[in-house]
Write a protein that holds these residues in place. Structure first.
Motif, PDB file in Angstrom:
ATOM      1  N   LYS A  37      42.828  13.550 -11.043  1.00 17.18           N
ATOM      2  CA  LYS A  37      44.217  12.974 -10.936  1.00 17.18           C
ATOM      3  C   LYS A  37      44.094  11.375 -10.469  1.00 17.18           C
ATOM      4  O   LYS A  37      43.359  10.982  -9.682  1.00 17.18           O
ATOM      5  CB  LYS A  37      45.166  13.680  -9.921  1.00 17.18           C
ATOM      6  N   VAL A  38      44.887  10.580 -11.258  1.00 17.08           N
ATOM      7  CA  VAL A  38      44.904   9.158 -11.242  1.00 17.08           C
ATOM      8  C   VAL A  38      45.971   8.779 -10.246  1.00 17.08           C
ATOM      9  O   VAL A  38      47.036   8.988 -10.470  1.00 17.08           O
ATOM     10  CB  VAL A  38      44.677   8.326 -12.398  1.00 17.08           C
ATOM     11  N   MET A  39      45.589   7.798  -9.222  1.00 19.51           N
ATOM     12  CA  MET A  39      46.683   7.531  -8.237  1.00 19.51           C
ATOM     13  C   MET A  39      46.702   6.067  -8.125  1.00 19.51           C
ATOM     14  O   MET A  39      45.699   5.525  -8.428  1.00 19.51           O
ATOM     15  CB  MET A  39      46.369   8.044  -6.796  1.00 19.51           C
ATOM     16  N   HIS A  40      47.833   5.455  -7.952  1.00 20.88           N
ATOM     17  CA  HIS A  40      47.792   3.742  -7.848  1.00 20.88           C
ATOM     18  C   HIS A  40      49.224   3.641  -7.003  1.00 20.88           C
ATOM     19  O   HIS A  40      50.087   4.572  -7.077  1.00 20.88           O
ATOM     20  CB  HIS A  40      47.829   3.283  -8.750  1.00 20.88           C
TER      21      HIS A  40
ATOM     22  N   ILE B  69      44.534  -0.468 -14.964  1.00 24.90           N
ATOM     23  CA  ILE B  69      44.274   0.916 -15.735  1.00 24.90           C
ATOM     24  C   ILE B  69      45.026   0.813 -16.925  1.00 24.90           C
ATOM     25  O   ILE B  69      45.870   0.168 -17.117  1.00 24.90           O
ATOM     26  CB  ILE B  69      45.284   1.994 -14.752  1.00 24.90           C
ATOM     27  N   ASP B  70      44.411   1.441 -17.880  1.00 19.59           N
ATOM     28  CA  ASP B  70      44.794   1.310 -19.291  1.00 19.59           C
ATOM     29  C   ASP B  70      46.111   2.066 -19.682  1.00 19.59           C
ATOM     30  O   ASP B  70      46.288   3.213 -18.912  1.00 19.59           O
ATOM     31  CB  ASP B  70      43.677   1.221 -20.234  1.00 19.59           C
ATOM     32  N   ASP B  71      46.608   1.951 -20.640  1.00 21.60           N
ATOM     33  CA  ASP B  71      47.844   2.752 -21.198  1.00 21.60           C
ATOM     34  C   ASP B  71      47.676   4.017 -21.370  1.00 21.60           C
ATOM     35  O   ASP B  71      48.522   4.999 -20.744  1.00 21.60           O
ATOM     36  CB  ASP B  71      48.316   2.061 -22.594  1.00 21.60           C
ATOM     37  N   GLU B  72      46.437   4.489 -21.935  1.00 22.94           N
ATOM     38  CA  GLU B  72      46.024   5.889 -22.278  1.00 22.94           C
ATOM     39  C   GLU B  72      46.097   6.616 -20.990  1.00 22.94           C
ATOM     40  O   GLU B  72      46.583   7.738 -21.003  1.00 22.94           O
ATOM     41  CB  GLU B  72      44.756   5.641 -22.979  1.00 22.94           C
ATOM     42  N   VAL B  73      45.392   6.283 -19.833  1.00 17.36           N
ATOM     43  CA  VAL B  73      45.524   6.900 -18.368  1.00 17.36           C
ATOM     44  C   VAL B  73      47.079   6.912 -17.949  1.00 17.36           C
ATOM     45  O   VAL B  73      47.195   8.019 -17.644  1.00 17.36           O
ATOM     46  CB  VAL B  73      44.428   6.304 -17.682  1.00 17.36           C
ATOM     47  N   LEU B  74      47.342   5.958 -17.697  1.00 19.66           N
ATOM     48  CA  LEU B  74      48.874   5.889 -17.586  1.00 19.66           C
ATOM     49  C   LEU B  74      49.884   6.710 -18.131  1.00 19.66           C
ATOM     50  O   LEU B  74      50.630   7.488 -17.470  1.00 19.66           O
ATOM     51  CB  LEU B  74      49.207   4.233 -17.310  1.00 19.66           C
ATOM     52  N   ASP B  75      49.549   7.024 -19.243  1.00 22.66           N
ATOM     53  CA  ASP B  75      50.551   7.591 -20.044  1.00 22.66           C
ATOM     54  C   ASP B  75      50.330   9.091 -20.189  1.00 22.66           C
ATOM     55  O   ASP B  75      50.781   9.972 -21.085  1.00 22.66           O
ATOM     56  CB  ASP B  75      50.963   6.751 -21.463  1.00 22.66           C
ATOM     57  N   GLY B  76      48.739   9.341 -19.709  1.00 20.89           N
ATOM     58  CA  GLY B  76      48.313  10.554 -19.915  1.00 20.89           C
ATOM     59  C   GLY B  76      48.612  11.571 -19.023  1.00 20.89           C
ATOM     60  O   GLY B  76      49.381  11.261 -17.783  1.00 20.89           O
ATOM     61  N   ALA B  77      48.204  12.738 -19.072  1.00 17.40           N
ATOM     62  CA  ALA B  77      48.566  13.767 -18.222  1.00 17.40           C
ATOM     63  C   ALA B  77      47.871  13.945 -16.889  1.00 17.40           C
ATOM     64  O   ALA B  77      48.278  14.302 -15.807  1.00 17.40           O
ATOM     65  CB  ALA B  77      47.645  15.137 -18.749  1.00 17.40           C
ATOM     66  N   GLN B  78      46.771  13.074 -16.620  1.00 19.03           N
ATOM     67  CA  GLN B  78      45.703  12.926 -15.380  1.00 19.03           C
ATOM     68  C   GLN B  78      46.614  11.848 -14.440  1.00 19.03           C
ATOM     69  O   GLN B  78      46.405  11.824 -13.250  1.00 19.03           O
ATOM     70  CB  GLN B  78      44.294  12.443 -15.719  1.00 19.03           C
ATOM     71  N   SER B  79      47.481  11.165 -14.792  1.00 20.95           N
ATOM     72  CA  SER B  79      48.340  10.170 -13.918  1.00 20.95           C
ATOM     73  C   SER B  79      49.422  10.878 -13.130  1.00 20.95           C
ATOM     74  O   SER B  79      50.056  11.345 -13.661  1.00 20.95           O
ATOM     75  CB  SER B  79      48.837   8.952 -14.727  1.00 20.95           C
ATOM     76  N   ILE B  80      49.275  10.503 -11.928  1.00 19.71           N
ATOM     77  CA  ILE B  80      50.114  11.130 -10.923  1.00 19.71           C
ATOM     78  C   ILE B  80      51.108   9.964  -9.977  1.00 19.71           C
ATOM     79  O   ILE B  80      51.444  10.113  -9.230  1.00 19.71           O
ATOM     80  CB  ILE B  80      49.626  12.416 -10.080  1.00 19.71           C
ATOM     81  N   VAL B  81      50.839   8.808 -10.984  1.00 12.79           N
ATOM     82  CA  VAL B  81      51.397   7.806 -10.041  1.00 12.79           C
ATOM     83  C   VAL B  81      52.769   8.001  -9.896  1.00 12.79           C
ATOM     84  O   VAL B  81      53.283   7.295  -8.670  1.00 12.79           O
ATOM     85  CB  VAL B  81      50.993   6.228 -10.880  1.00 12.79           C
ATOM     86  N   VAL B  82      53.641   8.236 -10.871  1.00 11.71           N
ATOM     87  CA  VAL B  82      55.143   8.227 -10.558  1.00 11.71           C
ATOM     88  C   VAL B  82      55.486   9.358  -9.619  1.00 11.71           C
ATOM     89  O   VAL B  82      56.156   9.125  -8.756  1.00 11.71           O
ATOM     90  CB  VAL B  82      55.952   8.762 -11.890  1.00 11.71           C
TER      91      VAL B  82
ATOM     92  N   LYS C 217      57.855   1.101 -17.892  1.00 10.84           N
ATOM     93  CA  LYS C 217      57.434   2.385 -18.116  1.00 10.84           C
ATOM     94  C   LYS C 217      57.383   3.061 -16.364  1.00 10.84           C
ATOM     95  O   LYS C 217      58.058   4.118 -16.306  1.00 10.84           O
ATOM     96  CB  LYS C 217      56.212   2.666 -18.723  1.00 10.84           C
ATOM     97  N   GLU C 218      56.915   2.223 -15.536  1.00 13.53           N
ATOM     98  CA  GLU C 218      56.639   2.735 -14.287  1.00 13.53           C
ATOM     99  C   GLU C 218      57.923   2.465 -13.523  1.00 13.53           C
ATOM    100  O   GLU C 218      58.335   3.428 -12.966  1.00 13.53           O
ATOM    101  CB  GLU C 218      55.407   2.126 -13.555  1.00 13.53           C
TER     102      GLU C 218
END
Lengths: 331, 331, 331
Positions: B279-282, B292-305, C94-95
């Motif tokens: 899981k990716v956090m920020h 972080i690139d778009d693909e990660v932030l828009d992907g399923a592993q991102s939990i930043v929101v 987006k965020e």
């Protein structure tokens, strides 16, 4: 009470003081009298104590509060009559005030003087135009020449801090306290609103022996100071003072000018020696070691923080009085 | 809990985490414990998530909230002792804090570091002076070197997102998650507060295997990172990670300097391949395609929101704990 | 109603108008339907009426309100897809939108057009991206090309002020009022949002005879004005008007350009002589003696302050409708 712009709007100072002190004891005793009423707070200029204490006061009475930083969240207002508005001002006070009068139940406003045109500043045309066009009660959060919420808090503070010695049996309660308003140096040209207002309230209150001391050329408007002893020798004036109210202001006669920067006018422990262990007051913000030195501000004689704390109860008494007695129809 | 400045103020992290998660389920279960109490929120610097989530948290507890943008609605404060205040600062923190301590029940403050003088920033003198002079509980909304509300939300997020896999029977719940804090590039010199605070909390919490990876020269203060595995090879560090916490910071040793802008440190899908579907956090705000690139932030592993959403519950737990347990007398 | 961006979001204008007028009679009749719900108000640009009236409307429904001046209290947002964010923008919409969607129950946004790129402005990409990423109902507080809260208040005002004459037995109530939207001069290039929105609402409402008059080159988007009578002779257009809606806008065809500053387009008493004692409307702020002269604004035919007052009830009807009927899951 239909508005709160100067002491002239107040039928009975001691009634307001007592109401304020009752709120200090029981902040939430009238927590529903402002229900479904909204206080608008308009800032043309920065503010910390007034801004925050008035918000708390209104909420203690159950009022809604909406803060609007006119200069930062809105646009420049026009106050001239008949002008072709093709310059910087995007809206005339006639519309702005009338609309805000539709939205709010009480309108409060902070506006500083220009310190360039004495007649304009002393006509209080900014706040007067809001009063004229808003059609709801208006409360000054400091205007061009007066700061009545500060002065009410000042009198509350004097009353509160003068009653105590009398209890100690020294007999001080049975004489009037000597209050000295003294000019002090500053680096900028400041408004006369705080000293004007303090002088006006103290004179009308008429429960002190009141002296104002300042360098030559810094005399305030005689119509306001009439009744006070006017002096120019600070050491002489401070003698036997019970309360020393320190404040810088720019010249009234040489309008808006800084005539003196003599640091010997700064209030120090040494200066206080001749007083009757005077309590030291200031409206804040205060520039340390320029207006009052560290030793005094950090010492036991300073009551500036207590004084600032009383701003809440002063504002609460004023809003409460307007909510309960204003004859101006809301909305 | 009498203040909330760093993890050292927290008697039991898991208690706070559980309280936060209970508020996430039932936001209004304690909606009257803040009744007639006011939270002051002071901003010396911009803020979005902290500003809004903390307001919501306070209101969920029934507290009043007053926001004061010191820099925009007030004036510059002085923090030096003994200075002659004839410059830009109009008020000393001694008066400002003491007065605000009269007005509010809890004082919260955001103040960024100067990133010029390490000793000054790491002494946390701004927030420490507010604590010293306010006389009421103080909550950090991010200070010069720490961001504890963020770190609490981060731990809540890790706990929440680590518990779930264990329910799927894969046995992940019975081992400690591997958490990697990785430096990433940025165009500006940023504070160390978020990585410092995250490292400190994760270390004290002690329920993860914790690695910090950064380019040479970006090592954080050893007193803070002690206990973590320190690395300089990002690919190696990310191996088998369960959580990747991405963040830029400026150099601690070469204080406040940007030493590296190597874009190969940006987090991409490719980089995550070696992780355990981490899981990716920020903490946000995040600059896309730089940190972080778009693909990660828009992907399923991102939990930043989700992580940002948890800021509400973290703040609510902290305010609740202070309201219920602080021994500092209000007002 | 799931969002309020344009008239297309409104199933039934008259239902909203009636709801608004019922709130004008009884502002607090639904004072608990917004309980434990928070309205977020995001300002990319200045605002007075919209800002204040919407806050009051939300509070009347029991909602919490959090105002966030994105430009002043936060940082610049990025709206481009796929960009490497190494410039001025610190956070992508987006965020930002997704996080605000976690914090608020309804998100309201003010954003002005750039007036440089017509296609970009008319794509409404700013507010559309907030809608896409927030996942909660979005209310426009004026967007690049529309100002629906204003238009709803305008229709409320027309209905209110047209019903009255019919009661006086003059038979006006049984014919449709003639409404004229007229361009007027200004010193700056202004958005087309107010006239666009007014035209769109009046056309869909379809209870008036509607004329738009402007100098050559100031024609609005035909897709929006279709159904209205389009004229270029102001005197001719004003004949027998019952309502004159005055507004400046910059050119749509020559996008964002000020083509004309002919002061003969200003609305004066003389111009109104040919009307049917027309009521004069304007969204405010209005520049006096440039757009409309003093005599008209200070006279009996001006209903601009009443119109502004109706902004509260328009906003309250919209928020109420969304709270009661939105199918978008909150939080």
């Amino acid at each position: 009470m239909n508005q709160f712009i100067s002491v002239e709007d107040v039928p009975d100072i001691n009634h307001l003081v007592d109401l304020a002190l009752s709120y200090k004891q029981l902040p939430f005793k009238d927590s529903s009298i402002g229900r479904n009423k909204t206080l608008g707070m308009l800032f043309m200029n920065p503010s910390m104590r007034t801004r925050i204490s008035t918000q708390i006061a209104a909420r203690n009475l159950g009022m809604e509060v909406i803060v609007f930083n006119v200069d930062k969240e809105g646009w420049q207002l026009e106050f001239e009559e008949g002008v072709i508005m093709n310059g910087k001002s995007a809206e005339h006070v006639k519309e702005a005030a009338a609309v805000l009068g539709k939205y709010f139940d009480i309108l409060s406003i902070r506006t500083f003087p220009g310190l360039i045109n004495k007649e304009e500043d002393y006509s209080e045309r900014f706040i007067q135009q809001f009063i004229k066009h808003a059609g709801i009660p208006v409360v000054s959060l400091e205007s061009a020449t007066m700061h009545p919420l500060q002065s009410l808090a000042d009198i509350i503070t004097i009353k509160e801090n003068w009653v105590l010695p009398s209890l100690s049996g020294e007999g001080q309660g049975i004489r009037r306290p000597k209050v000295v308003l003294t000019w002090a140096p500053h680096v900028r040209a400041l408004p006369q609103s705080v000293p004007n207002s303090f002088a006006q309230w103290i004179n009308v209150w008429n429960e002190t022996d009141f002296t104002i001391v300042q360098p030559q050329g810094y005399e305030l408007d005689e119509k306001i100071t009439q009744g006070a002893t006017i002096m120019h020798d600070q050491d002489e004036a401070l003698k036997d003072a019970d309360f020393v109210y320190v404040k810088n202001w720019s010249s009234y006669n040489d309008y808006g000018i800084v005539l003196c920067s003599d640091s010997s006018w700064m209030i120090t422990e040494k200066k206080l020696e001749k007083t009757n262990q005077a309590k030291v007051m200031h409206c804040l913000p205060v520039r340390r070691n320029l207006v009052i030195d560290d030793e005094v501000l950090d010492g036991a004689q300073s009551i500036v923080v207590k004084e600032a704390g009383n701003r809440v109860w002063a504002a609460q008494a004023v809003l409460s009085e307007i909510l309960r007695t204003s004859e101006i129809k809301n909305r």
